[in-house]
Scaffold this motif. Structure first.
Motif, PDB file in Angstrom:
ATOM      1  N   ALA A 140       0.808  -1.223   0.000  1.00 38.71           N
ATOM      2  CA  ALA A 140       0.000   0.000   0.000  1.00 38.71           C
ATOM      3  C   ALA A 140       0.837   1.267   0.000  1.00 38.71           C
ATOM      4  O   ALA A 140       0.294   2.372   0.017  1.00 38.71           O
ATOM      5  N   GLY A 141       2.158   1.137  -0.014  1.00 36.51           N
ATOM      6  CA  GLY A 141       3.021   2.307  -0.048  1.00 36.51           C
ATOM      7  C   GLY A 141       3.171   3.003   1.293  1.00 36.51           C
ATOM      8  O   GLY A 141       3.511   4.186   1.349  1.00 36.51           O
ATOM      9  N   VAL A 142       2.944   2.264   2.392  1.00 37.37           N
ATOM     10  CA  VAL A 142       3.012   2.854   3.719  1.00 37.37           C
ATOM     11  C   VAL A 142       4.432   2.834   4.284  1.00 37.37           C
ATOM     12  O   VAL A 142       4.735   3.574   5.214  1.00 37.37           O
ATOM     13  N   LEU A 143       5.316   2.030   3.699  1.00 38.40           N
ATOM     14  CA  LEU A 143       6.637   1.817   4.267  1.00 38.40           C
ATOM     15  C   LEU A 143       7.743   2.383   3.385  1.00 38.40           C
ATOM     16  O   LEU A 143       7.596   2.487   2.161  1.00 38.40           O
ATOM     17  N   GLU A 144       8.862   2.749   4.026  1.00 39.29           N
ATOM     18  CA  GLU A 144      10.050   3.236   3.328  1.00 39.29           C
ATOM     19  C   GLU A 144      11.140   2.165   3.346  1.00 39.29           C
ATOM     20  O   GLU A 144      11.300   1.472   4.354  1.00 39.29           O
ATOM     21  N   PRO A 145      11.913   2.038   2.269  1.00 37.65           N
ATOM     22  CA  PRO A 145      12.974   1.032   2.265  1.00 37.65           C
ATOM     23  C   PRO A 145      14.147   1.419   3.151  1.00 37.65           C
ATOM     24  O   PRO A 145      14.474   2.600   3.296  1.00 37.65           O
ATOM     25  N   TYR A 146      14.742   0.397   3.746  1.00 37.43           N
ATOM     26  CA  TYR A 146      15.981   0.590   4.506  1.00 37.43           C
ATOM     27  C   TYR A 146      16.729  -0.735   4.544  1.00 37.43           C
ATOM     28  O   TYR A 146      16.198  -1.748   4.994  1.00 37.43           O
ATOM     29  N   ARG A 147      17.957  -0.711   4.042  1.00 41.00           N
ATOM     30  CA  ARG A 147      18.799  -1.904   4.035  1.00 41.00           C
ATOM     31  C   ARG A 147      20.086  -1.589   4.795  1.00 41.00           C
ATOM     32  O   ARG A 147      21.117  -1.292   4.195  1.00 41.00           O
ATOM     33  N   GLY A 148      20.013  -1.640   6.096  1.00 42.39           N
ATOM     34  CA  GLY A 148      21.158  -1.366   6.945  1.00 42.39           C
ATOM     35  C   GLY A 148      21.907  -2.641   7.299  1.00 42.39           C
ATOM     36  O   GLY A 148      21.650  -3.711   6.743  1.00 42.39           O
ATOM     37  N   PRO A 149      22.815  -2.579   8.259  1.00 46.19           N
ATOM     38  CA  PRO A 149      23.607  -3.753   8.636  1.00 46.19           C
ATOM     39  C   PRO A 149      22.753  -4.895   9.172  1.00 46.19           C
ATOM     40  O   PRO A 149      23.079  -6.072   8.966  1.00 46.19           O
ATOM     41  N   GLY A 150      21.656  -4.579   9.848  1.00 41.23           N
ATOM     42  CA  GLY A 150      20.780  -5.635  10.341  1.00 41.23           C
ATOM     43  C   GLY A 150      20.095  -6.392   9.226  1.00 41.23           C
ATOM     44  O   GLY A 150      19.945  -7.614   9.281  1.00 41.23           O
ATOM     45  N   TYR A 151      19.691  -5.659   8.198  1.00 40.64           N
ATOM     46  CA  TYR A 151      19.049  -6.280   7.034  1.00 40.64           C
ATOM     47  C   TYR A 151      19.963  -7.316   6.412  1.00 40.64           C
ATOM     48  O   TYR A 151      19.519  -8.412   6.025  1.00 40.64           O
ATOM     49  N   GLU A 152      21.231  -7.011   6.318  1.00 41.73           N
ATOM     50  CA  GLU A 152      22.164  -7.890   5.632  1.00 41.73           C
ATOM     51  C   GLU A 152      22.402  -9.207   6.366  1.00 41.73           C
ATOM     52  O   GLU A 152      22.785 -10.195   5.753  1.00 41.73           O
ATOM     53  N   ARG A 153      22.171  -9.248   7.677  1.00 46.29           N
ATOM     54  CA  ARG A 153      22.452 -10.464   8.422  1.00 46.29           C
ATOM     55  C   ARG A 153      21.259 -11.427   8.473  1.00 46.29           C
ATOM     56  O   ARG A 153      21.379 -12.554   8.967  1.00 46.29           O
ATOM     57  N   ILE A 154      20.111 -10.992   7.959  1.00 49.62           N
ATOM     58  CA  ILE A 154      18.910 -11.824   7.987  1.00 49.62           C
ATOM     59  C   ILE A 154      18.777 -12.575   6.654  1.00 49.62           C
ATOM     60  O   ILE A 154      18.951 -11.979   5.590  1.00 49.62           O
ATOM     61  N   PRO A 155      18.464 -13.880   6.663  1.00 47.02           N
ATOM     62  CA  PRO A 155      18.301 -14.637   5.429  1.00 47.02           C
ATOM     63  C   PRO A 155      17.253 -14.037   4.495  1.00 47.02           C
ATOM     64  O   PRO A 155      16.276 -13.428   4.944  1.00 47.02           O
ATOM     65  N   GLU A 156      17.443 -14.229   3.203  1.00 48.02           N
ATOM     66  CA  GLU A 156      16.592 -13.596   2.196  1.00 48.02           C
ATOM     67  C   GLU A 156      15.118 -13.958   2.351  1.00 48.02           C
ATOM     68  O   GLU A 156      14.248 -13.137   2.084  1.00 48.02           O
ATOM     69  N   ARG A 157      14.809 -15.180   2.765  1.00 48.38           N
ATOM     70  CA  ARG A 157      13.397 -15.579   2.834  1.00 48.38           C
ATOM     71  C   ARG A 157      12.659 -14.891   3.971  1.00 48.38           C
ATOM     72  O   ARG A 157      11.437 -15.021   4.087  1.00 48.38           O
ATOM     73  N   TYR A 158      13.381 -14.191   4.825  1.00 48.32           N
ATOM     74  CA  TYR A 158      12.760 -13.486   5.943  1.00 48.32           C
ATOM     75  C   TYR A 158      12.899 -11.972   5.809  1.00 48.32           C
ATOM     76  O   TYR A 158      12.837 -11.252   6.809  1.00 48.32           O
ATOM     77  N   ARG A 159      13.050 -11.465   4.596  1.00 53.76           N
ATOM     78  CA  ARG A 159      13.155 -10.016   4.411  1.00 53.76           C
ATOM     79  C   ARG A 159      12.614  -9.634   3.040  1.00 53.76           C
ATOM     80  O   ARG A 159      12.607 -10.448   2.102  1.00 53.76           O
ATOM     81  N   ASP A 160      12.164  -8.400   2.920  1.00 54.48           N
ATOM     82  CA  ASP A 160      11.662  -7.888   1.649  1.00 54.48           C
ATOM     83  C   ASP A 160      12.833  -7.574   0.732  1.00 54.48           C
ATOM     84  O   ASP A 160      13.813  -6.943   1.162  1.00 54.48           O
ATOM     85  N   PRO A 161      12.797  -7.999  -0.525  1.00 52.28           N
ATOM     86  CA  PRO A 161      13.937  -7.753  -1.419  1.00 52.28           C
ATOM     87  C   PRO A 161      14.246  -6.283  -1.638  1.00 52.28           C
ATOM     88  O   PRO A 161      15.383  -5.927  -1.940  1.00 52.28           O
ATOM     89  N   ASP A 162      13.242  -5.417  -1.462  1.00 52.74           N
ATOM     90  CA  ASP A 162      13.452  -3.979  -1.632  1.00 52.74           C
ATOM     91  C   ASP A 162      13.770  -3.275  -0.317  1.00 52.74           C
ATOM     92  O   ASP A 162      13.899  -2.046  -0.280  1.00 52.74           O
ATOM     93  N   GLY A 163      13.866  -4.038   0.756  1.00 57.31           N
ATOM     94  CA  GLY A 163      14.206  -3.446   2.043  1.00 57.31           C
ATOM     95  C   GLY A 163      13.053  -2.771   2.759  1.00 57.31           C
ATOM     96  O   GLY A 163      13.275  -1.988   3.691  1.00 57.31           O
TER      97      GLY A 163
END
Length: 343
Positions: free
Chosen positions: A104-127
């Motif tokens: 719905a466009g309510v969220l902003e992307p953010y790919r910080g150091p925490g994002y990088e340590r989480i497996p891909e299947r548990y995170r949004d590809p666009d951050g």
């Protein structure tokens, strides 16, 4: 999931009045405070939020919700507030509601150091969101009343009388995610028939996983579906219970992470990033693993640093169903649940 945009717009419009009152309520928040909507139980989340405040000096204003309706009502509140956001960071206790907000466009992307340590299947590809600190869906079984054998539990719903089996109302929380998995694996027609048949044979539907836990732990019923954090509350109370992981038709467990996301339009972007990094750190995941809720770290941690109980959970979680398969079918499942319960 793109087809859900129209549905989301209708929901947001219907909640316009709620957004007005939310705007009024949050208007008293200090200008420098970080507003966090949190669907994770306050008994677990408060400690981490206080630790964040102590480490950073950032004031956090918490907005929690009830056991029965979280996280759906917080998701709907964020949809209603889209044009006039009152929240900076959304800490959800599951993923699918967060996915709705991303769509719905309510969220902003953010790919910080925490994002990088989480497996891909548990995170949004666009951050747009990232998962962390998961729970498992389990059978909670009263050992004094019934068999705890996993094979016996597989056929529990085949019984003619289900009045000694309970689930939380599937419109909300992790039971809603559980139903979305069943919809994907079985198809909508089979799930609807199973749901109707189970209710017709006396299946108990209650307001929240904690109520399921209480009924089983107090020996009032045999068993039910709940999450591992609720199960461990019964264990810590010395109740005669056992947990057996729920497995899908394909043999997977259902591992449901918390998720965290930055709300679009925040005026506290840097502070929001700091909180996201804090929650996604190994230190925070370990703290949640060592808490009474025994959350399961999703990022890398040393196995010996985990309590033995969580080491077992991590082994079960390794077979977790890939929740990234759900978004395309989830809107249809939610539409059915909303109609089924006249919400």
């Amino acid at each position: 999931m793109r087809k859900s945009r129209a549905r989301l717009g209708i929901i947001a419009a219907a909640l316009g009045v709620a957004a007005f009152f939310a705007l009024f309520a949050v208007s008293e928040t200090p200008d420098d405070a970080l507003v966090v909507y949190c669907a994770h139980d306050s008994v677990y989340s408060e400690e981490l939020l206080r630790r964040f405040e102590e480490q950073t000096g950032i004031n956090v204003v918490r907005q929690f919700d009830t056991e029965a309706t979280k996280s759906l009502s917080l998701v709907n509140r964020l949809l209603a507030e889209k044009e006039h956001p009152q929240c900076d960071v959304f800490w959800n206790n599951e993923v699918l509601g967060t996915v709705r907000l991303a769509e719905a466009g309510v969220l902003e992307p953010y790919r910080g150091p925490g994002y990088e340590r989480i497996p891909e299947r548990y995170r949004d590809p666009d951050g747009l969101w990232t998962g962390f600190a998961a729970r498992l869906r389990v059978w909670i079984v009263n050992r004094d009343r019934t068999d705890t054998d996993p094979e016996s539990l597989k056929t529990k719903f085949d019984a003619e009388d289900l009045s000694s089996v309970a689930i939380a109302k599937p419109l909300y929380g992790t039971t809603r995610v559980h139903y979305a998995v069943l919809w994907k694996e079985w198809g909508g027609d089979r799930l609807k028939a199973w749901h109707t048949g189970s209710r017709g044979r006396g299946l108990l539907e209650v307001n929240g996983n904690s109520t399921v836990k209480n009924l089983v732990a107090d020996g009032k019923i045999d068993c039910g579906w709940t999450d591992t954090d609720d199960y461990f509350l019964a264990v810590d109370d010395g109740k005669s219970v056992e947990a057996v992981p729920v497995r899908t038709t394909s043999g997977h467990t259902i591992c449901i992470p918390n998720s965290v996301a930055i709300v679009s339009g925040t005026n506290h972007r840097k502070a929001a990033e700091k909180l996201v990094d804090f929650l996604l750190s190994s230190e925070s995941e370990l703290a949640m693993a060592r808490s009474s809720s025994r959350q399961i770290p999703l990022g890398p941690v040393e196995k010996q640093d985990l309590p033995k109980e969580v080491q077992q959970l991590a082994e079960w979680a390794a077979d977790g169903y890939d929740l990234n398969q759900l978004p395309d079918s989830y809107p249809d499942c939610l539409d059915w649940l909303l109609a089924e319960y006249n919400e």
